[in-house]
Design an enzyme around this catalytic site. Structure first.
Site, short mmCIF file in Angstrom:
data_model
loop_
_atom_site.label_atom_id
_atom_site.label_comp_id
_atom_site.label_asym_id
_atom_site.label_seq_id
_atom_site.Cartn_x
_atom_site.Cartn_y
_atom_site.Cartn_z
N HIS A 154 30.49 36.49 44.79
CA HIS A 154 30.93 37.26 43.62
C HIS A 154 30.40 36.64 42.34
O HIS A 154 29.97 35.49 42.30
CB HIS A 154 32.47 37.30 43.54
CG HIS A 154 33.09 38.27 44.51
ND1 HIS A 154 33.46 37.91 45.77
CD2 HIS A 154 33.40 39.59 44.38
CE1 HIS A 154 33.97 38.97 46.40
NE2 HIS A 154 33.94 40.00 45.57
N LYS A 158 34.91 35.61 38.56
CA LYS A 158 36.00 35.83 39.52
C LYS A 158 36.85 34.57 39.62
O LYS A 158 36.32 33.47 39.74
CB LYS A 158 35.44 36.22 40.89
CG LYS A 158 36.53 36.55 41.88
CD LYS A 158 36.01 37.38 43.06
CE LYS A 158 37.11 37.70 44.07
NZ LYS A 158 38.16 38.55 43.49
N GLY A 164 39.83 38.87 47.97
CA GLY A 164 40.79 39.74 48.66
C GLY A 164 40.14 40.42 49.85
O GLY A 164 40.77 40.62 50.90
N1 NDP Z 1 40.69 45.91 45.42
C1 NDP Z 1 39.47 46.15 44.93
O1 NDP Z 1 38.75 47.07 45.40
C2 NDP Z 1 38.98 45.35 43.79
C3 NDP Z 1 39.79 44.39 43.26
N2 NDP Z 1 39.41 43.70 42.15
C4 NDP Z 1 40.42 42.81 41.60
O2 NDP Z 1 40.94 43.39 40.41
C5 NDP Z 1 41.37 42.36 39.52
C6 NDP Z 1 40.72 42.54 38.16
O3 NDP Z 1 39.34 42.34 38.26
P1 NDP Z 1 38.39 42.48 36.96
O4 NDP Z 1 38.53 43.84 36.36
O5 NDP Z 1 37.06 42.01 37.39
O6 NDP Z 1 39.06 41.39 36.00
P2 NDP Z 1 39.15 41.38 34.40
O7 NDP Z 1 39.63 40.03 34.02
O8 NDP Z 1 37.87 41.90 33.82
O9 NDP Z 1 40.28 42.48 34.10
C7 NDP Z 1 41.66 42.28 34.23
C8 NDP Z 1 42.30 42.90 33.02
O10 NDP Z 1 43.72 42.93 33.17
C9 NDP Z 1 44.26 42.49 31.93
N3 NDP Z 1 45.64 42.03 32.07
C10 NDP Z 1 46.09 40.88 32.60
N4 NDP Z 1 47.42 40.81 32.49
C11 NDP Z 1 47.82 41.95 31.87
C12 NDP Z 1 49.08 42.47 31.48
N5 NDP Z 1 50.22 41.80 31.67
N6 NDP Z 1 49.13 43.67 30.86
C13 NDP Z 1 48.01 44.38 30.66
N7 NDP Z 1 46.77 43.94 31.01
C14 NDP Z 1 46.68 42.73 31.61
C15 NDP Z 1 43.33 41.40 31.49
O11 NDP Z 1 43.54 41.03 30.15
P3 NDP Z 1 43.16 39.51 29.70
O12 NDP Z 1 41.68 39.41 29.84
O13 NDP Z 1 43.68 39.44 28.31
O14 NDP Z 1 43.88 38.59 30.67
C16 NDP Z 1 41.99 42.07 31.75
O15 NDP Z 1 41.61 42.94 30.71
C17 NDP Z 1 41.01 41.03 40.22
O16 NDP Z 1 42.15 40.56 40.92
C18 NDP Z 1 39.92 41.45 41.19
O17 NDP Z 1 39.78 40.58 42.29
C19 NDP Z 1 38.22 43.91 41.54
C20 NDP Z 1 37.35 44.83 42.04
C21 NDP Z 1 37.66 45.63 43.21
O1 LIG Z 2 36.88 40.32 41.58
C1 LIG Z 2 36.03 41.16 41.95
O2 LIG Z 2 35.05 41.47 41.25
C2 LIG Z 2 36.21 41.80 43.26
N1 LIG Z 2 37.32 41.58 43.88
C3 LIG Z 2 37.72 42.12 45.13
C4 LIG Z 2 37.95 41.00 46.12
O3 LIG Z 2 38.57 39.98 45.75
O4 LIG Z 2 37.54 41.13 47.27
C5 LIG Z 2 36.85 43.23 45.62
C6 LIG Z 2 35.41 43.17 45.21
O5 LIG Z 2 34.70 42.39 46.11
C7 LIG Z 2 35.20 42.74 43.77
#
Ligand code: NDP
Ligand SMILES: O=C(O)C1=N[C@H](C(=O)O)C[C@H](O)C1
Length: 267
Positions: A154, A158, A164
């Site tokens: 990744h 990350k 996950g």
């Molecule tokens: N299941 C799936 O298919 C996938 C899962 N993911 C997961 O999704 C999550 C997010 O990934 P990603 O978008 O890359 O991360 P980012 O850090 O870019 O985005 C997370 C966002 O959530 C915000 N946030 C955190 N706490 C709060 C809160 N209490 N209220 C409102 N907003 C909040 C953060 O703000 P701040 O920066 O201020 O903390 C940030 O803007 C990770 O756990 C990742 O592993 C990602 C891709 C695919």
């Molecule tokens: O944090 C990410 O970017 C991603 N998170 C998910 C994970 O933890 O597997 C899914 C994807 O691979 C992207």
């Protein structure tokens, strides 16, 4: 279906806003960020690069969630715990993509499934969920002469490891083998590790650059190796999967579901 995006300014938050703009039968009902972030008040569509949508980024999840049918949540474990309380109160759909959640986090979130329709998955893409089904099948067919190793790669931002998805694939491998995952994981290797124990499921994680998400599961046996893998080319695969999950969950009873349920891949 009116859906709110929490963590709207994040990488996935922006991808989700774009998905809601691109897909039929859904619209953006609200965009939530944490108090104090510079994006508050900004138009969520402009933030996500699709032009104005008339939805300002807000730090008031309670009123936004009350006015929507569901929440798309790719944030962080503490935030997801909090949003699970709100979606249970509002009895709406909660799609959880957040990873890095501990058993304690999950224990707190699960009861919300008595009131909300929760879909949670470490990966919302079709390809990875199909990969998990194939891994389960391969693990059932190959005995413990085949060592199972799971690799995830990744981007540098990350914060959790194994991913996950890697954990989801480990769960699928353990199910296929008929063994409990918790007692059969190999997570940390450094120094003189000793010979690899038989029958365990190993993990390794790479972090760097802008890699969106690559996963492979290696079955390393005597004189042959089988590797099953998935390469994500764009975050929209996760965002589109999350929206499909919300549409599916709208017609379900309150409960705790997986992406395999949504895609009809569950046993
Ligand atoms: N299941 C799936 O298919 C996938 C899962 N993911 C997961 O999704 C999550 C997010 O990934 P990603 O978008 O890359 O991360 P980012 O850090 O870019 O985005 C997370 C966002 O959530 C915000 N946030 C955190 N706490 C709060 C809160 N209490 N209220 C409102 N907003 C909040 C953060 O703000 P701040 O920066 O201020 O903390 C940030 O803007 C990770 O756990 C990742 O592993 C990602 C891709 C695919
Ligand atoms: O944090 C990410 O970017 C991603 N998170 C998910 C994970 O933890 O597997 C899914 C994807 O691979 C992207």
């Amino acid at each position: 279906m009116r859906l709110a995006v929490v963590g709207a300014a994040g990488r996935m938050g922006r991808a989700l806003i774009r998905a809601l703009h691109e897909m039929d039968g859904v619209c953006l009902g609200g965009a939530i960020e944490r108090p104090g972030v510079p994006e508050l008040g900004e138009d969520a569509g402009v933030l996500a690069g699709v032009g104005p949508l008339g939805v300002p980024v807000s730090d008031d999840p309670l009123s936004v969630i009350a006015a929507t049918e569901g929440v798309l949540d790719f944030t962080a474990p503490a935030a997801t715990r909090h949003f699970a309380e709100l979606t249970a109160q509002a009895r709406v759909v909660h799609v959880i993509g957040t990873t890095g959640m501990s058993e304690a986090d999950l224990a707190e979130i699960r009861p919300a499934g008595r009131h909300a329709r929760i879909v949670r998955s470490g990966n919302m893409s079709l390809g990875v969920n199909l990969l998990a089904a194939l891994v389960r099948q391969a693990a059932a067919a190959l005995d413990a002469d085949f060592d199972i190793e799971i690799l995830d790669a990744h981007h540098r931002n990350k914060v959790d490891a194994p991913s996950g998805t890697a954990l989801l694939l480990g769960e699928a491998a353990a199910e296929g083998r008929g063994i409990p995952l918790a007692e059969n994981e190999l997570r940390d290797r450094d120094g003189i590790t000793g010979v690899r124990p038989r029958g365990k499921i190993g993990y390794a994680a790479l972090r760097g650059g802008t890699v969106i998400g690559d996963h492979s599961v290696m079955f390393a046996g005597p004189l042959e190796t089988l590797t099953l893998s998935h390469h994500a080319q764009d975050r929209q695969i996760f965002a589109h999967g999350a929206v499909k999950a919300a549409l599916w969950a709208r017609d379900q009873k309150p409960g705790f579901y997986s992406m395999a349920d949504v895609l009809g891949l569950a046993d």
